[in-house]
Design a protein around this motif. Structure first.
Motif, PDB file in Angstrom:
ATOM      1  N   GLY A 137       0.779  -1.176   0.075  1.00  0.00           N
ATOM      2  CA  GLY A 137      -0.040   0.016  -0.066  1.00  0.00           C
ATOM      3  C   GLY A 137       0.807   1.310  -0.028  1.00  0.00           C
ATOM      4  N   GLU A 138       2.048   1.268   0.262  1.00  0.00           N
ATOM      5  CA  GLU A 138       2.936   2.226   0.341  1.00  0.00           C
ATOM      6  C   GLU A 138       4.187   2.343  -0.662  1.00  0.00           C
ATOM      7  OE1 GLU A 138       5.775   4.948   3.368  1.00  0.00           O
ATOM      8  OE2 GLU A 138       4.875   3.182   4.118  1.00  0.00           O
ATOM      9  N   VAL A 139       4.972   0.966  -0.654  1.00  0.00           N
ATOM     10  CA  VAL A 139       5.951   0.566  -1.660  1.00  0.00           C
ATOM     11  C   VAL A 139       5.502  -0.929  -1.839  1.00  0.00           C
ATOM     12  CG1 VAL A 139       8.340   0.350  -1.953  1.00  0.00           C
ATOM     13  CG2 VAL A 139       7.480   2.374  -0.797  1.00  0.00           C
ATOM     14  N   LEU A 140       5.452  -0.976  -3.019  1.00  0.00           N
ATOM     15  CA  LEU A 140       5.462  -2.654  -3.389  1.00  0.00           C
ATOM     16  C   LEU A 140       6.838  -3.036  -3.760  1.00  0.00           C
ATOM     17  CD1 LEU A 140       2.313  -2.661  -5.693  1.00  0.00           C
ATOM     18  CD2 LEU A 140       2.584  -3.110  -3.200  1.00  0.00           C
ATOM     19  N   VAL A 141       7.373  -4.125  -3.073  1.00  0.00           N
ATOM     20  CA  VAL A 141       8.813  -4.491  -3.285  1.00  0.00           C
ATOM     21  C   VAL A 141       8.958  -5.758  -4.266  1.00  0.00           C
ATOM     22  CG1 VAL A 141      10.912  -5.204  -1.804  1.00  0.00           C
ATOM     23  CG2 VAL A 141       9.267  -3.637  -0.905  1.00  0.00           C
ATOM     24  N   PRO A 142      10.078  -5.875  -4.900  1.00  0.00           N
ATOM     25  CA  PRO A 142       9.973  -6.860  -5.959  1.00  0.00           C
ATOM     26  C   PRO A 142      10.464  -8.218  -5.144  1.00  0.00           C
ATOM     27  CG  PRO A 142      12.104  -5.511  -6.004  1.00  0.00           C
ATOM     28  CD  PRO A 142      11.229  -4.859  -5.001  1.00  0.00           C
ATOM     29  N   ASP A 143      10.256  -9.262  -6.004  1.00  0.00           N
ATOM     30  CA  ASP A 143      10.303 -10.503  -5.655  1.00  0.00           C
ATOM     31  C   ASP A 143      12.147 -10.605  -5.604  1.00  0.00           C
ATOM     32  OD1 ASP A 143      10.927 -12.978  -5.052  1.00  0.00           O
ATOM     33  OD2 ASP A 143       9.769 -13.862  -6.962  1.00  0.00           O
ATOM     34  N   GLY A 144      12.573 -10.740  -4.673  1.00  0.00           N
ATOM     35  CA  GLY A 144      14.131 -11.027  -4.291  1.00  0.00           C
ATOM     36  C   GLY A 144      14.477 -12.553  -4.441  1.00  0.00           C
ATOM     37  N   SER A 145      13.863 -13.245  -4.658  1.00  0.00           N
ATOM     38  CA  SER A 145      13.933 -14.889  -4.533  1.00  0.00           C
ATOM     39  C   SER A 145      15.161 -15.450  -5.688  1.00  0.00           C
ATOM     40  CB  SER A 145      12.917 -15.621  -4.659  1.00  0.00           C
ATOM     41  OG  SER A 145      12.403 -15.560  -6.027  1.00  0.00           O
ATOM     42  N   SER A 146      15.375 -14.380  -6.635  1.00  0.00           N
ATOM     43  CA  SER A 146      16.406 -15.106  -7.647  1.00  0.00           C
ATOM     44  C   SER A 146      17.586 -14.392  -7.102  1.00  0.00           C
ATOM     45  CB  SER A 146      15.959 -14.462  -8.896  1.00  0.00           C
ATOM     46  OG  SER A 146      16.247 -12.954  -8.896  1.00  0.00           O
ATOM     47  N   GLY A 147      17.732 -13.475  -6.048  1.00  0.00           N
ATOM     48  CA  GLY A 147      18.879 -12.764  -5.684  1.00  0.00           C
ATOM     49  C   GLY A 147      19.411 -11.784  -6.442  1.00  0.00           C
ATOM     50  N   ARG A 148      18.578 -11.319  -7.567  1.00  0.00           N
ATOM     51  CA  ARG A 148      19.211 -10.024  -8.202  1.00  0.00           C
ATOM     52  C   ARG A 148      17.748  -9.399  -8.606  1.00  0.00           C
ATOM     53  NH1 ARG A 148      22.452 -11.797 -13.491  1.00  0.00           N
ATOM     54  NH2 ARG A 148      22.948  -9.538 -13.326  1.00  0.00           N
ATOM     55  N   VAL A 149      17.965  -8.023  -8.704  1.00  0.00           N
ATOM     56  CA  VAL A 149      16.883  -7.198  -8.951  1.00  0.00           C
ATOM     57  C   VAL A 149      17.557  -5.939  -9.732  1.00  0.00           C
ATOM     58  CG1 VAL A 149      15.279  -7.679  -7.126  1.00  0.00           C
ATOM     59  CG2 VAL A 149      17.014  -5.806  -6.625  1.00  0.00           C
ATOM     60  N   ARG A 150      16.480  -5.362 -10.572  1.00  0.00           N
ATOM     61  CA  ARG A 150      16.969  -4.103 -11.305  1.00  0.00           C
ATOM     62  C   ARG A 150      15.843  -2.930 -10.787  1.00  0.00           C
ATOM     63  NH1 ARG A 150      16.297  -1.551 -16.871  1.00  0.00           N
ATOM     64  NH2 ARG A 150      14.494  -3.115 -17.173  1.00  0.00           N
ATOM     65  N   LEU A 151      16.584  -1.700 -10.148  1.00  0.00           N
ATOM     66  CA  LEU A 151      15.759  -0.839  -9.632  1.00  0.00           C
ATOM     67  C   LEU A 151      15.949   0.479 -10.762  1.00  0.00           C
ATOM     68  CD1 LEU A 151      16.414  -1.024  -5.996  1.00  0.00           C
ATOM     69  CD2 LEU A 151      14.549  -2.226  -7.230  1.00  0.00           C
ATOM     70  N   VAL A 152      14.865   1.339 -10.931  1.00  0.00           N
ATOM     71  CA  VAL A 152      15.069   2.183 -11.924  1.00  0.00           C
ATOM     72  C   VAL A 152      14.459   3.252 -11.446  1.00  0.00           C
ATOM     73  CG1 VAL A 152      14.981   2.909 -14.603  1.00  0.00           C
ATOM     74  CG2 VAL A 152      15.578   0.562 -14.012  1.00  0.00           C
ATOM     75  N   CYS A 153      15.345   4.589 -11.158  1.00  0.00           N
ATOM     76  CA  CYS A 153      14.511   5.897 -10.715  1.00  0.00           C
ATOM     77  C   CYS A 153      13.906   6.528 -11.830  1.00  0.00           C
ATOM     78  CB  CYS A 153      15.391   6.418  -9.738  1.00  0.00           C
ATOM     79  SG  CYS A 153      15.867   5.467  -8.310  1.00  0.00           S
ATOM     80  N   HIS A 154      13.092   7.316 -11.662  1.00  0.00           N
ATOM     81  CA  HIS A 154      12.421   8.254 -12.631  1.00  0.00           C
ATOM     82  C   HIS A 154      11.722   9.255 -11.853  1.00  0.00           C
ATOM     83  CE1 HIS A 154       8.261   7.201 -12.338  1.00  0.00           C
ATOM     84  NE2 HIS A 154       8.665   5.772 -12.396  1.00  0.00           N
ATOM     85  N   ARG A 155      11.260  10.513 -12.615  1.00  0.00           N
ATOM     86  CA  ARG A 155      10.764  11.645 -12.157  1.00  0.00           C
ATOM     87  C   ARG A 155       9.632  11.486 -11.244  1.00  0.00           C
ATOM     88  NH1 ARG A 155      10.340  15.728 -14.447  1.00  0.00           N
ATOM     89  NH2 ARG A 155       8.299  16.737 -13.550  1.00  0.00           N
TER      90      ARG A 155
END
Length: 214
Positions: A137-155
Motif C-alpha cells: 500500500g506504500e511501496v510494493l517490493v520486488p520478488d528477491g528470491s532470484s537474488g538479483r533485482v533491477r531498480l530504475v528511478c524516474h521523475r
C-alpha cells in the motif's frame, strides 16, 4: 544512441554535448517517456530523405496517429521542462546503491545513471521478501528470491520513496537499525502522491508509481 544520451551527465547534458554524442550516427532516436516523463513518444532525427523513408515505412506497416497534437505537446513540455531535472534520478539511484551495498548488496554494474543492478546475499534477499507485506500500500517490493533485482528511478520517485525502502530493508537485515540520512528537500511529485493516494511501486524493471507505469 538512444535515450541514454540524455542521462550521460549527473547534472544533465547540454545541446552541444548531445550533438557531439550523436555525431557518429546518421539516425538517432530519443524516447520522450521514461526519464523525461512524457506519456508516449519518441523523436527520430536524421536527414530529410531518411525521415521521409521512415514515415513511408511506418504508414506501410499501419502506423499513424490522428489528432496527435496533445501528445506532441506533452513531448515538447518534457523536453523544455524535465530535461535538466533528470539528475535527481541519478542521485536517487546512487543513494539506493550506496545504502544497499552497506548491508548485503553487490552491484552487478557501476551505478552511473538512474539504474541500480543489484545482487543480494541471503539475508538481504530474505528481507526483500519480508518487507513486501510490511510496505504493502506504500511501496510494493520486488520478488528477491532470484537474488538479483533491477531498480530504475524516474521523475515520479522521490527520495522519500527510496528512504522508505532502505529503512525497511535495513531494519529487517540488522534487526532494528533504520537510520537513513534525510534528503534535505524532497523533490516534488504529483499532488495525488503528496496526498498519499498513489502508492509507490518497486519492480524488477523500475521504481514507478501507479499514476505512471510507463
Amino acid at each position: 544512441c538512444g535515450a541514454s544520451c540524455a542521462r550521460t551527465s549527473p547534472r544533465g547534458i547540454t545541446a552541444e554535448q548531445v550533438k557531439e554524442l550523436c555525431a557518429p550516427f546518421d539516425t538517432v532516436s530519443l524516447c520522450l517517456s521514461k526519464g523525461l516523463g512524457a506519456p508516449v513518444g519518441s523523436l527520430l532525427v536524421s536527414s530529410a530523405e531518411r525521415v521521409r523513408y521512415a514515415r513511408h515505412r511506418r504508414k506501410v506497416l499501419g502506423g499513424g496517429w490522428r489528432q496527435a497534437g496533445i501528445l506532441a505537446a506533452a513531448g515538447l513540455y518534457a523536453i523544455e521542462h524535465n530535461w535538466t531535472a533528470m539528475h535527481r534520478d541519478h542521485e536517487n539511484a546512487r543513494f539506493l546503491a550506496t545504502e544497499l551495498l552497506d548491508f548485503g548488496g553487490t552491484l552487478d554494474l557501476p551505478c552511473h545513471t538512474n539504474m541500480v543492478m543489484l545482487s543480494m546475499d541471503a539475508p538481504l534477499r530474505a528481507a526483500f521478501e519480508r518487507v513486501r507485506g510490511e510496505l504493502a500500500g506504500e511501496v510494493l517490493v520486488p520478488d528477491g528470491s532470484s537474488g538479483r533485482v533491477r531498480l530504475v528511478c524516474h521523475r515520479d520517485i522521490s527520495r522519500k520513496h527510496c528512504e522508505t525502502l532502505v529503512r525497511a530493508l535495513r531494519r529487517d537485515v540488522r534487526g532494528g537499525a533504520s537510520v537513513v540520512t534525510p534528503h534535505p528537500k524532497p523533490r516534488s511529485y504529483a499532488s495525488s502522491q503528496r496526498a498519499g493516494k498513489q502508492p509507490a511501486y518497486v519492480t524488477k524493471a523500475k521504481i514507478h508509481t501507479s499514476a505512471n507505469k510507463s
